[in-house]
Write an enzyme that holds these catalytic residues in place. Structure first.
Site, mmCIF file in Angstrom:
data_model
loop_
_atom_site.group_PDB
_atom_site.id
_atom_site.type_symbol
_atom_site.label_atom_id
_atom_site.label_comp_id
_atom_site.label_asym_id
_atom_site.label_seq_id
_atom_site.Cartn_x
_atom_site.Cartn_y
_atom_site.Cartn_z
ATOM 1 N N ILE A 115 4.769 -2.792 8.506
ATOM 2 C CA ILE A 115 5.569 -2.093 7.419
ATOM 3 C C ILE A 115 5.153 -0.925 6.924
ATOM 4 C CG2 ILE A 115 7.268 -3.123 5.711
ATOM 5 C CD1 ILE A 115 6.480 -5.642 6.452
ATOM 6 N N GLY B 292 0.894 -1.397 -0.402
ATOM 7 C CA GLY B 292 0.008 0.047 0.199
ATOM 8 C C GLY B 292 1.175 1.386 -0.072
ATOM 9 N N VAL C 241 1.571 -10.289 5.331
ATOM 10 C CA VAL C 241 1.879 -11.360 4.332
ATOM 11 C C VAL C 241 3.179 -12.080 4.585
ATOM 12 C CG1 VAL C 241 1.972 -12.342 2.393
ATOM 13 C CG2 VAL C 241 1.295 -10.426 2.225
ATOM 14 N N LYS D 140 4.854 22.160 -10.539
ATOM 15 C CA LYS D 140 5.693 22.018 -11.017
ATOM 16 C C LYS D 140 6.265 21.969 -12.646
ATOM 17 C CE LYS D 140 9.317 18.140 -11.470
ATOM 18 N NZ LYS D 140 9.227 16.801 -11.503
ATOM 19 N N THR E 60 10.764 10.299 -11.828
ATOM 20 C CA THR E 60 10.107 9.467 -13.327
ATOM 21 C C THR E 60 9.497 7.884 -12.899
ATOM 22 O OG1 THR E 60 12.303 8.549 -13.734
ATOM 23 C CG2 THR E 60 11.684 9.371 -15.621
HETATM 24 C C1 LIG Z 1 15.300 8.589 -2.532
HETATM 25 C C2 LIG Z 1 14.316 8.105 -3.559
HETATM 26 C C3 LIG Z 1 13.667 9.731 -3.940
HETATM 27 C C4 LIG Z 1 12.831 9.614 -4.935
HETATM 28 N N1 LIG Z 1 11.747 10.296 -6.001
HETATM 29 C C5 LIG Z 1 11.163 10.443 -6.270
HETATM 30 C C6 LIG Z 1 10.425 11.110 -7.124
HETATM 31 O O1 LIG Z 1 10.702 12.537 -6.985
HETATM 32 N N2 LIG Z 1 9.621 10.758 -7.552
HETATM 33 C C7 LIG Z 1 8.768 9.456 -8.276
HETATM 34 O O2 LIG Z 1 8.072 9.313 -9.096
HETATM 35 N N3 LIG Z 1 10.112 8.982 -7.306
HETATM 36 C C8 LIG Z 1 10.539 9.107 -6.102
HETATM 37 N N4 LIG Z 1 10.704 8.017 -6.390
HETATM 38 C C9 LIG Z 1 9.854 6.530 -5.673
HETATM 39 C C10 LIG Z 1 9.248 6.693 -4.594
HETATM 40 O O3 LIG Z 1 9.585 6.748 -4.095
HETATM 41 C C11 LIG Z 1 8.705 5.193 -5.475
HETATM 42 O O4 LIG Z 1 8.380 4.872 -6.587
HETATM 43 C C12 LIG Z 1 6.519 5.200 -4.807
HETATM 44 O O5 LIG Z 1 7.084 5.378 -3.829
HETATM 45 C C13 LIG Z 1 6.207 3.769 -4.240
HETATM 46 O O6 LIG Z 1 6.701 3.281 -3.437
HETATM 47 P P1 LIG Z 1 6.373 1.517 -4.047
HETATM 48 O O7 LIG Z 1 4.535 1.687 -3.790
HETATM 49 O O8 LIG Z 1 7.118 1.010 -4.848
HETATM 50 O O9 LIG Z 1 7.031 0.850 -2.093
HETATM 51 P P2 LIG Z 1 6.824 1.030 -1.104
HETATM 52 O O10 LIG Z 1 6.388 2.727 -1.017
HETATM 53 O O11 LIG Z 1 7.920 0.295 -0.424
HETATM 54 O O12 LIG Z 1 5.249 0.252 -0.306
HETATM 55 C C14 LIG Z 1 5.949 -0.804 0.306
HETATM 56 C C15 LIG Z 1 4.303 -1.295 0.388
HETATM 57 O O13 LIG Z 1 4.175 -2.524 0.778
HETATM 58 C C16 LIG Z 1 3.742 -3.503 1.658
HETATM 59 N N5 LIG Z 1 4.416 -4.830 2.225
HETATM 60 C C17 LIG Z 1 5.869 -4.979 2.164
HETATM 61 N N6 LIG Z 1 6.165 -6.290 2.933
HETATM 62 C C18 LIG Z 1 4.905 -6.814 2.924
HETATM 63 C C19 LIG Z 1 4.321 -7.436 3.098
HETATM 64 N N7 LIG Z 1 5.662 -8.847 3.867
HETATM 65 N N8 LIG Z 1 3.192 -7.787 4.235
HETATM 66 C C20 LIG Z 1 2.532 -6.918 3.540
HETATM 67 N N9 LIG Z 1 2.609 -5.462 2.868
HETATM 68 C C21 LIG Z 1 4.167 -5.391 2.406
HETATM 69 C C22 LIG Z 1 4.404 -2.688 2.729
HETATM 70 O O14 LIG Z 1 4.131 -2.460 4.036
HETATM 71 C C23 LIG Z 1 4.056 -1.075 2.065
HETATM 72 O O15 LIG Z 1 2.869 -0.572 2.079
HETATM 73 C C24 LIG Z 1 11.925 8.119 -5.510
HETATM 74 C C25 LIG Z 1 12.374 7.198 -4.707
HETATM 75 C C26 LIG Z 1 13.680 6.923 -3.574
HETATM 76 C C27 LIG Z 1 13.818 5.710 -2.717
#
Ligand SMILES: Cc1cc2nc3c(=O)[nH]c(=O)nc-3n(C[C@H](O)[C@H](O)[C@H](O)COP(=O)(O)OP(=O)(O)OC[C@H]3O[C@@H](n4cnc5c(N)ncnc54)[C@H](O)[C@@H]3O)c2cc1C
Length: 499
Positions: free
Chosen positions: A44, A15, A188, A80, A346
């Site tokens: 998490i 999420g 999970v 932006k 991106t």
């Molecule tokens: C330094 C940095 C700067 C960034 N800047 C930008 C930016 O300017 N613009 C941009 O577009 N993107 C940027 N990004 C990328 C962006 O942050 C991510 O693409 C975006 O937040 C999506 O993350 P996610 O949802 O894939 O993962 P996460 O936010 O890590 O979410 C993971 C989810 O999985 C769940 N989860 C994990 N393990 C389990 C489990 N065992 N059971 C149940 N649930 C679980 C967690 O609870 C969480 O809800 C940046 C990333 C970094 C590292």
């Protein structure tokens, strides 16, 4: 938990922003044919960074029928129009340059920009500054918001800055309350596959099993479904993108709220500055091969003028992409499918376009191998093209203050398409034609490449003889044209207050 309806069961695990973006798009477009369940751990957390977007996020909200006045104030968002790169190419005499989002008004100036870049490569002194030749660069320079009055006849493309945690909450609320997404909070523990290799159900520590027809891995860098369970290999980009870490500090809100992200080069990487309405986001993206986390933190403190009391957050990043973004009955989205460092913001763009392309392919043929292959080829290619554009920022740098910058400049692990493109530029060839020939514009098109190459000042020395003509910027009177258009725009603060 067994499904009771006839609809296909889509289960999203995770999420973060990726999970909720996917939930909103699937539930909005496929309301009649799928049930969407999103399961996330209550313990998490999400990565909680990612505060800048490209213009595709504007399409995301308008697609869902969500207005700016609904979501922007809730997420402390700002407009932006541009990314400003500071101190990346000091040796060529360029302190900073802009990469503005391309908009409809640029149809009047793009050709002049390309021609001037060619003329300048031939040694003549003509205007090649991206922010003068592209309209969003003008808005950024004058800190004006890209919101047009009703009578204005052109579309202006723009992106946003936002608080990523609040954006996730906003999308979660929309998905659950307006679109009927089933939200489960549970950890999970295991992912169960069937005899054919497909995922059948997921097992949780504190909830009954969750069954599904199709699964979406949004578990962040863990990639529990796609990589851990289905064994899809990960291809690292570390041989030409060195950064693997970041340190983050929020600071006070900026007085004048610029409409651009600032990306300032430091000794072993670069730092972002993102203006929000309640604070300013800052983060140093660096390579741990060249600087320790402690030194990086101190360097950023000094850069921001912060004392020891300010609390830093450290992150590690895995840069690269999975070999297959869709395997069996599962796709990966967000950090679980791959990540290219955030220099051009991106990541969410790739999440959104991945969902859109997946939905197009899936509608054509459900689970067929052909649909999967098409999807995988398209997404892989997009990641590679974004990677190449980012790599070029490092390859072309002219800094001499550290091994980090020298090693980046001397790095020859460039892809064939990138090598050919740079070769055409340096041989004074037609860059537009080369981009079309290689079909490289899936993400960054001709104008973006001209911004980068001209912005860095990658030009030969000026000729001794200067005829004083041939500047398309002057001959087409673009300055007075853009200056006239500017009269229609308000400041960022004025535009936000009218939301
Ligand atoms: C330094 C940095 C700067 C960034 N800047 C930008 C930016 O300017 N613009 C941009 O577009 N993107 C940027 N990004 C990328 C962006 O942050 C991510 O693409 C975006 O937040 C999506 O993350 P996610 O949802 O894939 O993962 P996460 O936010 O890590 O979410 C993971 C989810 O999985 C769940 N989860 C994990 N393990 C389990 C489990 N065992 N059971 C149940 N649930 C679980 C967690 O609870 C969480 O809800 C940046 C990333 C970094 C590292």
């Amino acid at each position: 938990m067994q499904a009771t309806s006839d609809k296909q069961q889509f289960v999203i695990v995770g999420g973060g922003t990726a999970g909720w973006m996917a939930a909103c798009l699937l539930a909005h477009h496929w309301r009649d044919k799928v049930d969407v369940t999103l399961v996330e751990s209550p313990e998490i957390g999400i990565i909680g960074v990612g505060e800048g977007s490209t213009p595709t996020l504007k399409r995301f909200f308008s697609d869902l029928g969500i207005s700016e006045s609904d979501w922007m104030p809730r997420c402390h968002a700002t407009y932006k129009t541009n990314i400003r790169f500071v101190d990346w190419s000091p040796e060529s005499g360029v302190d900073s340059y802009s990469h503005p989002f391309i908009c409809q008004l640029d149809t009047f100036s793009e050709r002049a920009f390309y021609l001037n870049c060619l003329t300048r490569r031939l040694g003549l002194d003509v205007e090649t500054t991206p922010e003068k030749l592209l309209f969003n660069g003008w808005l950024a320079n004058y800190q004006l918001a890209p919101v047009t009055p009703p009578h204005f006849p052109f579309n202006i493309e723009y992106g946003y800055h936002f608080d990523s945690g609040l954006l996730g909450q906003f999308l979660a609320e929309h998905a659950v309350q307006k679109l009927g997404v089933n939200h489960i909070q549970a950890n999970v523990k295991a992912i169960m596959t069937e005899a054919n290799g497909n995922i059948g159900r997921i097992s949780c520590a504190d909830h009954e099993d969750i069954h599904g027809d199709f699964f979406i891995d949004c578990t962040g860098f863990k990639s529990m479904l796609l990589q851990d369970t289905l064994g899809v290999p990960f291809h690292s980009f570390s041989n030409n993108l060195f950064n693997d870490s970041a340190v983050v500090f929020p600071t006070e809100v900026m007085n004048d709220l610029p409409v651009e992200t600032r990306a300032t080069a430091l000794s072993a990487g670069w730092t972002w500055q993102i203006p929000l309405t309640h604070r300013t986001g800052n983060g140093y993206v660096y390579s741990s091969q060249y600087i320790s986390s402690e030194d990086a933190e101190n360097e950023l403190r000094t850069h921001l003028g912060l004392g020891k009391e300010a609390e830093a957050r450290h992150l590690t990043m895995r840069v690269g992409q999975v070999e297959k973004h869709w395997a069996n009955n599962c796709i990966g989205l967000g950090l679980s499918q791959g990540f290219i460092e955030p220099l051009e913001a991106t990541a969410l763009h790739l999440v959104q376009t991945s969902v859109e392309i997946f939905m197009d392919e899936y509608e054509k043929g459900n689970f067929t191998a052909q649909q999967r292959d098409n999807y995988n080829a398209t997404i892989t290619e997009r990641f590679e093209r974004v990677r190449d554009y980012i790599v070029a920022h490092y390859k072309l740098n002219t800094r001499n203050d550290s091994d980090y910058w020298r090693d980046n400049r001397n790095n020859n692990n460039l892809s064939e398409p990138l090598l050919k493109l740079l070769d055409v530029w340096f041989r004074k060839g037609d860059l537009t034609q080369e981009i079309h020939r290689q079909n490289l514009a899936s993400h960054f098109g001709t104008t973006s490449w001209h911004c980068l190459l001209a912005g860095y000042g990658t030009f030969p020395p000026l000729s001794n003889k200067q005829p004083g003509t041939g500047c398309q910027y002057a001959e087409r009177e673009l300055e007075s044209f853009f200056a006239g258009c500017m009269l229609n725009f308000k400041t960022q603060k004025e535009a936000l207050s009218s939301l």
